[in-house]
Write an enzyme that holds these catalytic residues in place. Structure first.
Site, short mmCIF file in Angstrom:
data_model
loop_
_atom_site.label_atom_id
_atom_site.label_comp_id
_atom_site.label_asym_id
_atom_site.label_seq_id
_atom_site.Cartn_x
_atom_site.Cartn_y
_atom_site.Cartn_z
N CYS A 126 0.86 -1.19 0.00
CA CYS A 126 0.00 0.00 0.00
C CYS A 126 0.89 1.23 0.00
O CYS A 126 1.91 1.26 0.67
CB CYS A 126 -0.91 0.00 1.23
SG CYS A 126 -2.01 1.43 1.29
N CYS A 157 0.45 4.54 6.33
CA CYS A 157 0.01 4.72 7.73
C CYS A 157 1.05 4.07 8.63
O CYS A 157 1.43 2.92 8.42
CB CYS A 157 -1.37 4.11 7.94
SG CYS A 157 -2.61 4.78 6.81
FE1 SF4 Z 1 -2.81 1.34 3.48
FE2 SF4 Z 1 -3.10 2.82 5.68
FE3 SF4 Z 1 -5.01 1.05 5.02
FE4 SF4 Z 1 -2.60 0.21 5.87
S1 SF4 Z 1 -4.11 1.35 7.07
S2 SF4 Z 1 -3.72 -0.58 4.13
S3 SF4 Z 1 -1.23 1.79 4.98
S4 SF4 Z 1 -4.37 2.89 3.86
#
Ligand code: SF4
Ligand code: SAH
Length: 367
Positions: A121, A125
């Site tokens: 991703c 985060c």
């Molecule tokens: Fe992506 Fe943030 Fe969701 Fe994790 S929490 S999958 S980093 S958007």
């Protein structure tokens, strides 16, 4: 049918697209229905051995064996049950070797699968194992559909009721892979096949504002979940770097417009991190932000990850947070991290395996 890089996966195609392909090859609409049933009712992973195809369809399937079409049937690397057997986490290996996670959760009277939509991703985060690995690629529709099929095969092998609910809360940001996600959902909701209900499907986003606005235009009643985690721009940017691109205030404006246009509730998500976003002051702030919105807040306590030094707070702090939200008239649920003992946090099974490189349990039951 061995997949080749140039082959079309039949699991990438919606019913009408499959029909167009078959008709172009001289077949009839009834053959599409038979093929669709084989794929989505019988859960076939190899059409060569399907017993009931009429001769023209049989000949078509055999002619495709040269590699023009293929199926998405990722290798099940491991199936990890939680101690109470209520949660099973599947680690699936895609054609190019990428590994993704699908979680199957049994609740009394319903079964839910949690799907991945990307390998990795890009949103970064800080507390998320998938974010920590970075972005690799989007999944194709067939690779998303294949996770539903793997979950359904697991349930069938155990004699459990069929899958009823889907949550797009596994690895990746679904709204950054919008078209493939929506096509996959149309495939799994098709009444002639898996027949899942759109209103039993939840799409979770970190807050891709233009895509939330696009979702408001969808004619299917998918549920929208928005991961919030903080109530000020500064605090949110520290946890969710993409807040610099789509700010909290723009996000909340898009949520208000979404509720107004669709008359649907939004499920907000909040990962509680000790001292960072779980104090009574944080709860009061979010209650203010959500006032007037048709909102439900789901709280989840942090599942620790390797590259994040934040800590999981106690249950008492979580309970106090929940009470403040509820006292403000906002429905609020404290979620159990299902199967925390199987590293069920987003991206965590893969991350754990990358470190140890040891498979968990025999995946035979879902092949
Ligand atoms: Fe992506 Fe943030 Fe969701 Fe994790 S929490 S999958 S980093 S958007
Ligand atoms: N990208 C989407 C969907 C996948 S993440 C999104 O962010 O909403 C699904 C949920 O898992 C998000 O709400 C996210 O905040 C949560 N999550 C990720 N890592 C976590 C962790 N280590 N502990 C608790 N929740 C986590």
């Amino acid at each position: 049918m061995n997949p080749s890089p140039t082959a079309t996966s039949l699991h990438d195609l919606e019913f009408d697209q499959l029909e167009a392909r078959l008709v172009a090859d001289g077949l009839k609409p009834t053959h599409t229905r038979a093929l669709w049933r084989a794929l989505y009712r019988d859960l076939d992973s190899r059409l060569e051995v399907h017993p009931e195809f009429l001769p023209p369809l049989r000949r078509w399937v055999d002619a495709q064996a040269g590699g023009q079409v293929c199926l998405d049937h990722p290798e099940v690397v491991s199936v990890v049950p939680s101690g109470d057997q209520a949660t099973h986490k599947l680690l699936l290996r895609l054609g190019d070797g990428q590994e993704i996670e699908t979680v199957v959760m049994d609740y009394p009277g319903r079964t839910t699968a949690c799907l991945s939509t990307q390998a990795g991703c890009a949103m970064g985060c800080v507390f998320c194992a998938t974010g920590q690995m970075g972005f690799v690629r989007n999944l194709r529709p067939g690779e998303i559909v294949a996770q539903v099929l793997a979950a359904q095969r697991l349930l069938r092998s155990r004699g459990s009721p069929s899958l009823r609910n889907l949550v797009l809360m596994g690895m990746g940001e679904p709204l950054q892979n919008y078209d493939s996600v929506m096509r996959a959902l149309r495939i799994v909701c098709d009444r002639r096949g898996l027949n899942l209900g759109p209103s039993r499907i939840s799409i979770s986003t970190v807050g891709v504002v233009p895509a939330i606005r696009r979702m408001a235009e969808e004619d299917q009643p998918y549920n929208l979940a928005v991961s919030l985690h903080a109530g000020t721009e500064e605090e949110r940017t520290a946890l969710v770097p993409v807040n610099q691109r789509w700010s909290l205030s723009e996000l909340l404006a898009a949520c208000r417009d979404y509720c107004h246009a669709t008359r649907r509730r939004i499920f907000f998500g909040w990962t509680l991190i000790e001292g960072r976003n779980d104090t009574p002051a944080h709860a009061t702030r979010v209650a203010e932000l959500l006032r007037g919105l048709d909102a439900h807040l789901n709280l989840i306590r942090l599942n620790p990850t390797e590259k994040f030094d934040g800590r999981t707070g106690g249950e008492a702090a979580a309970g106090a947070f929940q009470e403040i939200i509820q006292a403000a008239g906002i429905p609020c649920t404290l979620r159990q991290f299902r199967g925390i003992d199987v590293a069920a946090g987003c991206g965590q099974l893969r991350a754990t395996r990358m470190r140890s490189r040891s498979p968990a349990l025999s995946p035979d039951s879902v092949r």
